[in-house]
Design an enzyme around this catalytic site. Structure first.
Site, PDB file in Angstrom:
ATOM      1  N   ASP A  37      -5.349   9.660   9.579  1.00  0.00           N
ATOM      2  CA  ASP A  37      -3.579   9.072   9.876  1.00  0.00           C
ATOM      3  C   ASP A  37      -3.043   9.942  10.519  1.00  0.00           C
ATOM      4  OD1 ASP A  37      -3.858   7.812   8.024  1.00  0.00           O
ATOM      5  OD2 ASP A  37      -3.211  10.121   5.894  1.00  0.00           O
ATOM      6  N   GLU A  44       0.967  -1.186  -0.259  1.00  0.00           N
ATOM      7  CA  GLU A  44       0.548  -0.202   0.192  1.00  0.00           C
ATOM      8  C   GLU A  44       1.190   1.379   0.034  1.00  0.00           C
ATOM      9  OE1 GLU A  44      -2.445   0.138   3.161  1.00  0.00           O
ATOM     10  OE2 GLU A  44      -3.264   1.884   2.965  1.00  0.00           O
TER      11      GLU A  44
END
Length: 256
Positions: A62, A51
């Site tokens: 995030d 990824e």
């Protein structure tokens, strides 16, 4: 075999070999622009699927580690167009199927149809898009699927049963099971009810289920692997790169 089917196939091959699949996450162009392809090649030697994070200025899913890496990558000049150019020029160096994790703005800036064509040419198999609600994803999914690519859907412990089935059926490549109701990079350990959650997700998914967020050690990978097809390791790997350590050695240690 379509591009997104190659992702499912790689994950199932790992399980057939008697181990959980491993999906390493790296931020493109971090820590150094010129080292990106070397890092990616090394990581793809160990990971079953890779990824790649497209750096974005407002990465809402995030935590601090990946926010920090994205900030530095943007300062380095990384863009989605640059990533696709690098992947296209170095396809023979990447052994594992690749998915891109991107927020919507970079995808919109290219345009869905051009994105799908360029992504396929670059060897990309699918996209993870955390800020794209399923109800607004039709146009992107249609453009990607016209080229054999797909959108990897995310589910969380808070996803209701009916919506879980909807997202499982719509996903391509694998179904991303977020382990917590929070952001990436947590170091508080995996939740106590993880097994029941992953069993519930795996039961309804026609695709391999891979768990991510908060997976940092070999014990976490083994724990997840008892109830899902694979584990996604992001922040812990980015921290390895921050320290200038060997990412491939770290990933191999997760299988010990």
């Amino acid at each position: 075999m379509s591009a997104h089917e190659s992702v499912s196939s790689a994950l199932r091959a790992a399980n057939d070999a008697g181990r959980p699949a491993l999906i390493p996450f790296i931020t493109a162009g971090y820590p150094k622009l010129e080292d990106f392809m070397d890092v990616l090649a090394a990581v793809s030697d160990v990971g079953d699927v890779v990824e790649i994070g497209v750096p974005f200025s407002d990465p809402m899913a995030d935590g601090m580690t990946i926010q920090r890496s994205s900030h530095e990558a943007i300062k380095n000049g990384v863009s989605l167009r640059w990533i696709l150019e690098q992947l296209s020029a170095n396809r023979d160096r990447i052994k594992a199927p690749v998915v891109l994790m991107s927020y919507m703005n970079p995808l919109l800036a290219i345009g869905y149809d051009e994105l799908a064509k360029r992504a396929l040419a670059a060897g990309v198999c699918g996209f993870i898009v955390p800020d794209l609600p399923f109800e607004e994803s039709h146009d992107l999914r249609a453009a990607l699927e016209s080229q054999g690519l797909g959108v990897v859907q995310l589910v969380t412990p808070a996803t209701p049963a009916e919506r879980l089935q909807l997202l499982a059926d719509a996903s391509r490549g694998f179904l991303y099971a977020v382990t917590i109701t929070g952001i990436t990079g947590g170091d508080g350990g995996l939740p106590d009810d993880l097994a029941a959650y992953l069993d519930r997700v795996s039961k309804v998914s026609p695709l391999p289920v891979c768990a991510g967020f908060g997976i940092r050690a070999a014990g976490d990978v083994a724990n997840v692997g008892q109830h899902a097809a694979g584990a996604i390791v992001g922040s812990a790997l980015v921290e390895v790169l921050e320290r200038g350590e060997d990412p491939a050695a770290f990933l191999r240690s997760l299988r010990d």
